[in-house]
Design a protein around this motif. Structure first.
Motif, mmCIF file in Angstrom:
data_model
loop_
_atom_site.group_PDB
_atom_site.id
_atom_site.type_symbol
_atom_site.label_atom_id
_atom_site.label_comp_id
_atom_site.label_asym_id
_atom_site.label_seq_id
_atom_site.Cartn_x
_atom_site.Cartn_y
_atom_site.Cartn_z
ATOM 1 N N ARG A 2 0.811 -1.217 0.000
ATOM 2 C CA ARG A 2 0.000 0.000 0.000
ATOM 3 C C ARG A 2 0.845 1.267 0.000
ATOM 4 O O ARG A 2 0.423 2.292 -0.523
ATOM 5 N N LEU A 3 2.024 1.229 0.602
ATOM 6 C CA LEU A 3 2.810 2.448 0.814
ATOM 7 C C LEU A 3 3.981 2.538 -0.152
ATOM 8 O O LEU A 3 4.683 1.542 -0.399
ATOM 9 N N GLN A 4 4.227 3.742 -0.682
ATOM 10 C CA GLN A 4 5.309 3.944 -1.633
ATOM 11 C C GLN A 4 6.681 3.689 -1.004
ATOM 12 O O GLN A 4 7.594 3.218 -1.675
ATOM 13 N N GLN A 5 6.828 3.994 0.279
ATOM 14 C CA GLN A 5 8.102 3.751 0.933
ATOM 15 C C GLN A 5 8.431 2.259 0.940
ATOM 16 O O GLN A 5 9.577 1.861 0.736
ATOM 17 N N THR A 6 7.410 1.430 1.144
ATOM 18 C CA THR A 6 7.614 -0.019 1.100
ATOM 19 C C THR A 6 7.967 -0.464 -0.311
ATOM 20 O O THR A 6 8.826 -1.342 -0.508
ATOM 21 N N ILE A 7 7.326 0.135 -1.299
ATOM 22 C CA ILE A 7 7.625 -0.188 -2.694
ATOM 23 C C ILE A 7 9.097 0.074 -2.994
ATOM 24 O O ILE A 7 9.786 -0.758 -3.600
ATOM 25 N N LEU A 8 9.607 1.211 -2.552
ATOM 26 C CA LEU A 8 11.007 1.549 -2.816
ATOM 27 C C LEU A 8 11.957 0.600 -2.095
ATOM 28 O O LEU A 8 13.026 0.258 -2.625
ATOM 29 N N ARG A 9 11.584 0.160 -0.904
ATOM 30 C CA ARG A 9 12.433 -0.795 -0.188
ATOM 31 C C ARG A 9 12.486 -2.143 -0.926
ATOM 32 O O ARG A 9 13.525 -2.805 -0.976
ATOM 33 N N LEU A 10 11.343 -2.561 -1.475
ATOM 34 C CA LEU A 10 11.316 -3.813 -2.234
ATOM 35 C C LEU A 10 12.153 -3.692 -3.508
ATOM 36 O O LEU A 10 12.830 -4.641 -3.910
ATOM 37 N N VAL A 11 12.101 -2.514 -4.132
ATOM 38 C CA VAL A 11 12.948 -2.284 -5.313
ATOM 39 C C VAL A 11 14.416 -2.367 -4.913
ATOM 40 O O VAL A 11 15.236 -3.021 -5.590
ATOM 41 N N ALA A 12 14.790 -1.715 -3.825
ATOM 42 C CA ALA A 12 16.185 -1.730 -3.368
ATOM 43 C C ALA A 12 16.650 -3.146 -3.067
ATOM 44 O O ALA A 12 17.843 -3.462 -3.223
ATOM 45 N N ALA A 13 15.716 -4.009 -2.639
ATOM 46 C CA ALA A 13 16.057 -5.402 -2.332
ATOM 47 C C ALA A 13 16.163 -6.268 -3.588
ATOM 48 O O ALA A 13 16.446 -7.471 -3.491
ATOM 49 N N GLY A 14 15.912 -5.669 -4.775
ATOM 50 C CA GLY A 14 16.043 -6.403 -6.020
ATOM 51 C C GLY A 14 14.851 -7.264 -6.374
ATOM 52 O O GLY A 14 14.966 -8.181 -7.190
#
Length: 293
Positions: free
Chosen positions: A224-236
């Motif tokens: 739901r949250l964009q901050q979580t989305i960016l963390r998942l992207v950073a995790a590859g």
């Protein structure tokens, strides 16, 4: 008993003279003396001692003078505060906002509002665009910063700025080094995006940009949250199409790349058309300044 009786007694307690006290409250001395006598009868206590030359307060009178001054001061403050709240110069304003606006828009908006209305307590509530719409309709928020959604006759959307989508990819990803990304470049990619139930305008923009692909990207994760989305992207774990405003700061492990014909999202100030809180008016004025700037 009312505040007038207290004010009459305060005049007497401060002057210790019936004539001067009566003059202060614009009353004849005989009428004033009757009012003080009525006050003593109502209280069942003697407040003053008097003879032909002097007036003095009894212990009960001294206490009543102290308390009456305090009550009158509070009453005057209550009247003043009521006027200020009615003018939108004091009180509270509940401002909801989506996380996308937290990076630059809301801090700037809050700072400018505080300069204009320093006595208004600005309550900031971060939530999702979908929850903002629900809470605005319920009257739980006075205003909100969110994406422009479908028209609602009860709500007015005032433009603030226009945000463009960008690609967020893990550093080292083949797309991270590109100068510009086309929809075809995302064919078969694992895409991370908030569900439509959280931010319908954002999801629709993402799906619309990818609509012409023969092999559309798959939505691998839908937090739901964009901050979580960016963390998942950073995790590859995938790539994401995110508002450019949240790419202002360097995000460890994430590269931001421009999109070809990038979808645009209007960010608006949402207010109730029949809003009762006068403190919203200066916020509406600021929205006009944002558009002008």
């Amino acid at each position: 008993m009312d505040t007038r009786q207290m004010a009459w007694f305060v005049a007497l307690g401060e002057t210790l003279h019936f004539g001067r006290a009566a003059e202060r409250v614009h009353m004849s001395q005989p009428a004033f003396s009757r009012r003080i006598a009525e006050l003593e009868r109502d209280l069942g206590a003697r407040l003053v001692e008097r003879d032909s030359r002097n007036v003095s307060l009894t212990p009960a009178g001294a206490r009543f003078l102290f308390d009456a001054r305090e009550v009158l001061a509070r009453f005057e403050a209550a009247c003043r505060d009521a006027r200020l709240v009615a003018l939108g110069e004091k009180g509270e304003l509940r401002l909801g906002f989506m996380m996308h606006a937290a990076h630059r828009l809301v801090p700037r908006l809050a700072g400018l509002y505080a300069e204009r209305r320093p006595a208004v307590r600005l309550i900031l509530e971060e939530t999702t665009p979908a929850e903002i719409e629900v809470r605005m309709r319920r009257g739980e928020l006075d205003a909100a910063v969110t994406f422009l959604g479908r028209p609602d006759p009860a709500l007015e959307a005032l433009p603030l700025l226009r945000d463009r989508l960008r690609l967020a990819a893990p550093e080292g990803h083949p797309l991270a080094g590109r100068e510009r990304i086309r929809p075809a470049d995302l064919a078969g990619e694992a895409l991370i995006a908030a569900p439509a139930s959280t931010a319908a305008p954002l999801r629709e923009a993402i799906e619309g940009w990818c609509a012409g692909l023969s092999t559309p990207p798959r939505f691998a994760y839908e937090p739901r949250l964009q901050q979580t989305i960016l963390r998942l992207v950073a995790a590859g774990l995938g790539v994401a199409l995110v508002p450019g405003s949240i790419c202002d700061d360097r995000i460890p492990g994430v590269a931001s790349v421009a999109l070809e014909a990038a979808p645009q999202l209007d960010v608006v100030l949402l207010v109730a058309r029949a809003g009762a809180n006068p403190a919203v008016a200066p916020l509406v004025e600021l929205a006009a300044d944002f558009r002008g700037g």
